[in-house]
Write a protein that holds these residues in place. Sequence first.
Motif, mmCIF file in Angstrom:
data_model
loop_
_atom_site.group_PDB
_atom_site.id
_atom_site.type_symbol
_atom_site.label_atom_id
_atom_site.label_comp_id
_atom_site.label_asym_id
_atom_site.label_seq_id
_atom_site.Cartn_x
_atom_site.Cartn_y
_atom_site.Cartn_z
ATOM 1 N N LEU A 1 0.823 -1.209 0.000
ATOM 2 C CA LEU A 1 0.000 0.000 0.000
ATOM 3 C C LEU A 1 0.858 1.260 0.000
ATOM 4 O O LEU A 1 0.546 2.229 -0.700
ATOM 5 C CB LEU A 1 -0.942 -0.006 1.207
ATOM 6 N N GLN A 2 1.943 1.252 0.759
ATOM 7 C CA GLN A 2 2.843 2.406 0.775
ATOM 8 C C GLN A 2 3.533 2.582 -0.573
ATOM 9 O O GLN A 2 3.713 3.706 -1.037
ATOM 10 C CB GLN A 2 3.874 2.267 1.895
ATOM 11 N N THR A 3 3.899 1.493 -1.212
ATOM 12 C CA THR A 3 4.507 1.561 -2.543
ATOM 13 C C THR A 3 3.520 2.133 -3.558
ATOM 14 O O THR A 3 3.887 2.981 -4.377
ATOM 15 C CB THR A 3 4.987 0.168 -2.985
ATOM 16 N N LEU A 4 2.272 1.704 -3.494
ATOM 17 C CA LEU A 4 1.246 2.256 -4.381
ATOM 18 C C LEU A 4 1.062 3.752 -4.140
ATOM 19 O O LEU A 4 0.891 4.522 -5.089
ATOM 20 C CB LEU A 4 -0.078 1.535 -4.181
ATOM 21 N N SER A 5 1.114 4.158 -2.902
ATOM 22 C CA SER A 5 0.981 5.578 -2.578
ATOM 23 C C SER A 5 2.149 6.383 -3.142
ATOM 24 O O SER A 5 1.956 7.490 -3.672
ATOM 25 C CB SER A 5 0.892 5.761 -1.062
ATOM 26 N N ILE A 6 3.348 5.841 -3.066
ATOM 27 C CA ILE A 6 4.519 6.529 -3.628
ATOM 28 C C ILE A 6 4.409 6.614 -5.146
ATOM 29 O O ILE A 6 4.718 7.654 -5.741
ATOM 30 C CB ILE A 6 5.823 5.816 -3.199
ATOM 31 N N ILE A 7 3.962 5.557 -5.778
ATOM 32 C CA ILE A 7 3.783 5.572 -7.241
ATOM 33 C C ILE A 7 2.754 6.625 -7.634
ATOM 34 O O ILE A 7 2.957 7.372 -8.601
ATOM 35 C CB ILE A 7 3.391 4.169 -7.756
ATOM 36 N N LEU A 8 1.667 6.720 -6.886
ATOM 37 C CA LEU A 8 0.664 7.745 -7.170
ATOM 38 C C LEU A 8 1.241 9.149 -6.989
ATOM 39 O O LEU A 8 0.926 10.060 -7.753
ATOM 40 C CB LEU A 8 -0.564 7.548 -6.284
ATOM 41 N N SER A 9 2.103 9.319 -5.995
ATOM 42 C CA SER A 9 2.755 10.621 -5.799
ATOM 43 C C SER A 9 3.661 10.959 -6.973
ATOM 44 O O SER A 9 3.703 12.109 -7.425
ATOM 45 C CB SER A 9 3.571 10.623 -4.505
ATOM 46 N N LEU A 10 4.390 9.978 -7.474
ATOM 47 C CA LEU A 10 5.250 10.211 -8.640
ATOM 48 C C LEU A 10 4.427 10.574 -9.876
ATOM 49 O O LEU A 10 4.791 11.482 -10.629
ATOM 50 C CB LEU A 10 6.112 8.979 -8.920
ATOM 51 N N VAL A 11 3.307 9.886 -10.063
ATOM 52 C CA VAL A 11 2.428 10.213 -11.191
ATOM 53 C C VAL A 11 1.891 11.625 -11.037
ATOM 54 O O VAL A 11 1.809 12.381 -12.007
ATOM 55 C CB VAL A 11 1.283 9.174 -11.298
ATOM 56 N N TRP A 12 1.545 12.018 -9.807
ATOM 57 C CA TRP A 12 1.078 13.378 -9.540
ATOM 58 C C TRP A 12 2.125 14.396 -9.974
ATOM 59 O O TRP A 12 1.807 15.393 -10.622
ATOM 60 C CB TRP A 12 0.756 13.522 -8.051
ATOM 61 N N TRP A 13 3.395 14.150 -9.622
ATOM 62 C CA TRP A 13 4.474 15.071 -9.998
ATOM 63 C C TRP A 13 4.680 15.109 -11.504
ATOM 64 O O TRP A 13 4.944 16.179 -12.075
ATOM 65 C CB TRP A 13 5.774 14.700 -9.284
ATOM 66 N N VAL A 14 4.570 13.979 -12.166
ATOM 67 C CA VAL A 14 4.719 13.959 -13.630
ATOM 68 C C VAL A 14 3.614 14.789 -14.277
ATOM 69 O O VAL A 14 3.871 15.556 -15.214
ATOM 70 C CB VAL A 14 4.726 12.506 -14.162
ATOM 71 N N PHE A 15 2.400 14.672 -13.773
ATOM 72 C CA PHE A 15 1.306 15.486 -14.314
ATOM 73 C C PHE A 15 1.524 16.973 -14.044
ATOM 74 O O PHE A 15 1.237 17.803 -14.904
ATOM 75 C CB PHE A 15 -0.046 15.030 -13.761
ATOM 76 N N LEU A 16 2.039 17.296 -12.885
ATOM 77 C CA LEU A 16 2.331 18.703 -12.594
ATOM 78 C C LEU A 16 3.407 19.240 -13.529
ATOM 79 O O LEU A 16 3.280 20.356 -14.051
ATOM 80 C CB LEU A 16 2.756 18.865 -11.134
#
Length: 98
Positions: free
Chosen positions: A5-20
């Motif tokens: 779950l923590q790994t999925l959360s980190i991946i979502l954070s990285l995707v958020w930064w890529v979109f930004l």
Amino acid sequence: MIAILQTLSIILSLVWWVFLIMIIMSWLIAFNVINTRNAFVDTVWRAVNSITEPILRPIRRLIPPMGGMDLSPIIVFIIIFFLQSFIANDLPRMLRLY
């Protein structure tokens, strides 16, 4: 299970930064602050687009641009926020991890 779950959360954070990064770069390109004829800018722009376009394409089919504004990245931010909140709060309780 918590590690997944923590790994999925980190991946979502990285995707958020890529979109930004994609949003900021699109503004800079639109206002001619940076130029895609620059090799580095073009490489970064292509990499960011290759990551974001598969995610944005289905959303753009459902919600077309309104008045020249593409609202699909905002929808992606809302989905990422929801998923991160769900992973951090609700899913562990549902799986009785806490």
